[in-house]
Motif scaffolding. Structure first.
Motif, mmCIF file in Angstrom:
data_model
loop_
_atom_site.group_PDB
_atom_site.id
_atom_site.type_symbol
_atom_site.label_atom_id
_atom_site.label_comp_id
_atom_site.label_asym_id
_atom_site.label_seq_id
_atom_site.Cartn_x
_atom_site.Cartn_y
_atom_site.Cartn_z
ATOM 1 N N GLU A 1 -48.055 28.534 112.522
ATOM 2 C CA GLU A 1 -47.009 27.645 112.018
ATOM 3 C C GLU A 1 -45.695 27.807 112.779
ATOM 4 O O GLU A 1 -44.996 26.828 113.038
ATOM 5 N N HIS A 2 -45.372 29.049 113.165
ATOM 6 C CA HIS A 2 -44.088 29.281 113.836
ATOM 7 C C HIS A 2 -44.089 28.738 115.265
ATOM 8 O O HIS A 2 -43.031 28.680 115.913
ATOM 9 N N LEU A 3 -45.267 28.338 115.774
ATOM 10 C CA LEU A 3 -45.351 27.754 117.113
ATOM 11 C C LEU A 3 -45.849 26.316 117.053
ATOM 12 O O LEU A 3 -46.420 25.795 118.013
ATOM 13 N N SER A 4 -45.609 25.670 115.924
ATOM 14 C CA SER A 4 -46.059 24.290 115.746
ATOM 15 C C SER A 4 -44.872 23.405 115.413
ATOM 16 O O SER A 4 -43.983 23.794 114.657
ATOM 17 N N GLY A 5 -44.836 22.197 115.994
ATOM 18 C CA GLY A 5 -43.809 21.215 115.649
ATOM 19 C C GLY A 5 -42.395 21.720 115.867
ATOM 20 O O GLY A 5 -42.025 22.193 116.961
ATOM 21 N N VAL A 6 -41.602 21.679 114.802
ATOM 22 C CA VAL A 6 -40.202 22.101 114.879
ATOM 23 C C VAL A 6 -40.100 23.569 115.266
ATOM 24 O O VAL A 6 -39.214 23.971 116.040
ATOM 25 N N GLY A 7 -41.015 24.402 114.743
ATOM 26 C CA GLY A 7 -40.991 25.830 115.077
ATOM 27 C C GLY A 7 -41.154 26.067 116.564
ATOM 28 O O GLY A 7 -40.510 26.956 117.140
ATOM 29 N N TRP A 8 -42.009 25.263 117.202
ATOM 30 C CA TRP A 8 -42.226 25.381 118.652
ATOM 31 C C TRP A 8 -40.919 25.108 119.380
ATOM 32 O O TRP A 8 -40.528 25.867 120.282
ATOM 33 N N TRP A 9 -40.236 24.038 118.996
ATOM 34 C CA TRP A 9 -38.999 23.678 119.683
ATOM 35 C C TRP A 9 -37.889 24.686 119.423
ATOM 36 O O TRP A 9 -37.045 24.948 120.296
ATOM 37 N N ARG A 10 -37.836 25.267 118.265
ATOM 38 C CA ARG A 10 -36.811 26.294 117.995
ATOM 39 C C ARG A 10 -37.018 27.504 118.898
ATOM 40 O O ARG A 10 -36.064 28.070 119.428
ATOM 41 N N ARG A 11 -38.277 27.920 119.061
ATOM 42 C CA ARG A 11 -38.564 29.038 119.945
ATOM 43 C C ARG A 11 -38.252 28.665 121.398
ATOM 44 O O ARG A 11 -37.692 29.469 122.150
ATOM 45 N N TYR A 12 -38.611 27.458 121.814
ATOM 46 C CA TYR A 12 -38.310 26.979 123.164
ATOM 47 C C TYR A 12 -36.805 27.019 123.406
ATOM 48 O O TYR A 12 -36.341 27.443 124.469
ATOM 49 N N ASN A 13 -36.049 26.612 122.399
ATOM 50 C CA ASN A 13 -34.592 26.604 122.514
ATOM 51 C C ASN A 13 -34.044 28.018 122.677
ATOM 52 O O ASN A 13 -33.122 28.259 123.465
ATOM 53 N N GLU A 14 -34.604 28.965 121.940
ATOM 54 C CA GLU A 14 -34.175 30.357 122.067
ATOM 55 C C GLU A 14 -34.399 30.864 123.491
ATOM 56 O O GLU A 14 -33.535 31.565 124.062
ATOM 57 N N LEU A 15 -35.535 30.508 124.079
ATOM 58 C CA LEU A 15 -35.845 30.968 125.426
ATOM 59 C C LEU A 15 -34.976 30.278 126.474
ATOM 60 O O LEU A 15 -34.593 30.889 127.475
ATOM 61 N N ALA B 1 -32.066 22.109 115.614
ATOM 62 C CA ALA B 1 -32.570 22.244 114.252
ATOM 63 C C ALA B 1 -33.425 21.054 113.846
ATOM 64 O O ALA B 1 -34.188 21.119 112.884
ATOM 65 N N ASP B 2 -33.299 19.957 114.566
ATOM 66 C CA ASP B 2 -34.037 18.740 114.218
ATOM 67 C C ASP B 2 -34.559 18.067 115.484
ATOM 68 O O ASP B 2 -34.201 16.931 115.787
ATOM 69 N N PRO B 3 -35.434 18.747 116.230
ATOM 70 C CA PRO B 3 -35.928 18.181 117.486
ATOM 71 C C PRO B 3 -36.913 17.044 117.223
ATOM 72 O O PRO B 3 -37.452 16.893 116.127
ATOM 73 N N ILE B 4 -37.142 16.240 118.259
ATOM 74 C CA ILE B 4 -38.134 15.173 118.171
ATOM 75 C C ILE B 4 -39.510 15.781 118.411
ATOM 76 O O ILE B 4 -39.750 16.432 119.423
ATOM 77 N N THR B 5 -40.410 15.587 117.460
ATOM 78 C CA THR B 5 -41.787 16.059 117.595
ATOM 79 C C THR B 5 -42.713 14.854 117.607
ATOM 80 O O THR B 5 -42.298 13.731 117.324
ATOM 81 N N SER B 6 -43.982 15.102 117.906
ATOM 82 C CA SER B 6 -44.935 13.990 117.978
ATOM 83 C C SER B 6 -45.106 13.296 116.632
ATOM 84 O O SER B 6 -45.477 12.121 116.575
ATOM 85 N N ARG B 7 -44.813 14.000 115.547
ATOM 86 C CA ARG B 7 -44.941 13.405 114.215
ATOM 87 C C ARG B 7 -43.642 12.778 113.722
ATOM 88 O O ARG B 7 -43.622 12.172 112.659
ATOM 89 N N GLY B 8 -42.560 12.950 114.475
ATOM 90 C CA GLY B 8 -41.268 12.486 113.990
ATOM 91 C C GLY B 8 -40.631 11.394 114.814
ATOM 92 O O GLY B 8 -39.416 11.174 114.751
ATOM 93 N N LYS B 9 -41.432 10.660 115.602
ATOM 94 C CA LYS B 9 -40.854 9.652 116.488
ATOM 95 C C LYS B 9 -40.272 8.469 115.721
ATOM 96 O O LYS B 9 -39.278 7.878 116.132
ATOM 97 N N GLY B 10 -40.904 8.111 114.611
ATOM 98 C CA GLY B 10 -40.380 7.003 113.817
ATOM 99 C C GLY B 10 -38.989 7.286 113.300
ATOM 100 O O GLY B 10 -38.099 6.427 113.350
#
Length: 286
Positions: free
Chosen positions: A77-91, A173-182
């Motif tokens: 879960e921590h590497l899925s969707g928003v969690g993935w982007w938060r970790r990417y942002n940290e790096l 905190a609110d990145p665009i994910t494949s499920r959130g394009k709408g």
């Protein structure tokens, strides 16, 4: 054969709109493996594997690259969707990845990314003032620089994606994910929403079932007199998702066909919608 499946109503749908697209048409399309080829490197992997940044960045980002290749149901879960982007942002912040690193990574990438036929498709859109929106769960900077590198002669479309600026993803905190394009489209700039609102017919294109919902929150969805009319086009690169594709799209095109999906769309969807008359449509088809 580029058309693998179409709904019973697809041809009637396009036919009923023939000649109606002039001044009334927009395109909302995904980027990675939709506009780009079915085997093209994706935005986040292009940046994560870039030799333009220190080796430690690539090592740290490897976990995220692997997670992006893992089926969603098997991804922590921590590497899925928003969690993935938060970790990417940290790096990104940890390793100081900036826009100029991304630009050089795109410039040095050895292979073309866009599918054959995409340039012609875009050129027709520009010629007929079709408003085009690229909405991606990838990286805005990469999308922008690929256009500058490969389609510099064409005005760039509207781009909605995660932008890296000063070692950080915009709105991490609110990145665009494949499920959130709408939702991302719903909160786009006034220029984008006004362009879509002025055009009741929209061609939606994507390579994942979730992409079919990108325009479900279209600015005209609640217009009682002239609601949005959507033509949903799926470009399938992964046949394991077949059942989801035929449930989500009006037509499914082969992402690996030697006959380019965008050439088909230009000739069989875009041209009829932009024709001045049914007679012109019929003559071009013959």
């Amino acid at each position: 054969m580029v058309v693998l499946w179409q709904s019973d109503s697809f041809e009637d749908m396009v036919g009923s709109m023939a000649g109606c697209g002039r001044g009334n048409l927009s395109v909302v399309t995904d980027f990675d493996r939709t506009l780009t080829t079915g085997k093209a490197i994706e935005c986040h992997i292009l940046v994560a594997s870039s030799a333009e940044v220190e080796k430690e960045w690539r090592e740290d980002a490897a976990e995220l690259v692997e997670a992006s290749r893992t089926p969603a149901e098997q991804t922590p879960e921590h590497l899925s969707g928003v969690g993935w982007w938060r970790r990417y942002n940290e790096l990104l912040q940890k390793h100081g990845v900036q826009d100029h690193h991304i630009k050089r990574a795109v410039e040095k990438h050895p292979l073309p990314l866009f599918r054959p036929g995409v340039a012609d498709f875009h050129e027709m859109c520009v010629a007929h003032k079709v408003s085009t929106v690229v909405i991606s769960a990838g990286i805005h900077n990469v999308v922008e620089y690929v256009y500058e590198k490969e389609l510099a002669h064409i005005p760039k479309p509207h781009i909605i994606a995660n932008k890296i600026d000063a070692c950080s993803v915009s709105h991490p905190a609110d990145p665009i994910t494949s499920r959130g394009k709408g939702v991302a489209l719903q909160h786009a700039t006034s220029e984008v929403t006004e362009a879509l609102h002025a055009r009741p017919i929209t061609i939606v294109i994507g390579d994942k079932p979730n992409d079919s919902t990108a325009a479900d929150l279209h600015p005209r969805r609640n217009c009682p007199d002239s609601p949005a009319r959507l033509i949903k086009v799926g470009i399938i690169n992964d046949m394991s998702r077949w059942d989801q594709f035929i449930e989500s799209f009006d037509v499914v095109l082969d992402g690996h066909s030697e006959h380019c999906p965008f050439t088909y769309l230009k000739e069989n969807v875009l041209s009829p919608l932009l024709s001045e008359s049914l007679q012109e449509t019929n003559s071009s088809a013959s």
